[in-house]
Design a protein around this motif. Sequence first.
Motif, mmCIF file in Angstrom:
data_model
loop_
_atom_site.group_PDB
_atom_site.id
_atom_site.type_symbol
_atom_site.label_atom_id
_atom_site.label_comp_id
_atom_site.label_asym_id
_atom_site.label_seq_id
_atom_site.Cartn_x
_atom_site.Cartn_y
_atom_site.Cartn_z
ATOM 1 N N ALA A 1 40.519 44.380 64.413
ATOM 2 C CA ALA A 1 40.574 43.863 63.054
ATOM 3 C C ALA A 1 41.340 42.547 63.008
ATOM 4 C CB ALA A 1 41.222 44.884 62.132
ATOM 5 N N GLN A 2 42.435 42.448 63.758
ATOM 6 C CA GLN A 2 43.207 41.199 63.784
ATOM 7 C C GLN A 2 42.395 40.051 64.388
ATOM 8 O OE1 GLN A 2 46.840 42.049 65.859
ATOM 9 N NE2 GLN A 2 47.847 42.894 64.050
ATOM 10 N N LEU A 3 41.625 40.339 65.411
ATOM 11 C CA LEU A 3 40.828 39.291 66.027
ATOM 12 C C LEU A 3 39.669 38.864 65.151
ATOM 13 C CD1 LEU A 3 40.796 40.462 69.749
ATOM 14 C CD2 LEU A 3 42.042 38.543 68.755
ATOM 15 N N ARG A 4 39.150 39.788 64.342
ATOM 16 C CA ARG A 4 38.069 39.453 63.400
ATOM 17 C C ARG A 4 38.595 38.680 62.218
ATOM 18 N NH1 ARG A 4 36.037 44.913 64.356
ATOM 19 N NH2 ARG A 4 37.376 45.551 62.650
ATOM 20 N N GLY A 5 39.850 39.016 61.810
ATOM 21 C CA GLY A 5 40.424 38.460 60.581
ATOM 22 C C GLY A 5 40.991 37.135 60.797
#
Length: 165
Positions: free
Chosen positions: A161-165
């Motif tokens: 999620a952090q890498l997508r966000g």
Amino acid sequence: MADLSQVALSHSNHDHQACIADALTRADTLCREHGLRLTAIRRRVLELIWANHQPTKAYDLLAQINNERGNAAPPTVYRALDFLLDAGLIHKIESQNAFIGCAIDHDRNPPKFFICRECGRAAEIQSPEIDEAIASEAKQTGFVVDHQTIEVDGLCASCAAQLRG
């Protein structure tokens, strides 16, 4: 005992102290039932391994113990690790030459791990379907399985999620 396959890869609302307490209770029970000695150093190594859900290398354990107690020799830690491995209280993550706590009964379920390449956390998972597929394939080919560890590298939900966000 908590479902560590879920909490180990969760970054929030997780109580490592509960994991450590559960692991020590399990170790005390197992040792008592099998006439084994959980010495102070074995207990401390187990605590340090359960302090987070990241595979821990032997020399990192040695450094922590030396910071606490002074000059511990490498064989001291390796003997404790061997005991904990033989007792089924920890696993070796072969790809990292590191160790992680065991939370699953392996009489029925060989170890399988999801390992996050970003944060380093690892979760031991259960999957009877994977176990059955391996047993079936082994039987069909006449292969005798002596040891099995499955390690799957990727991203935990939080890191993804952090890498997508």
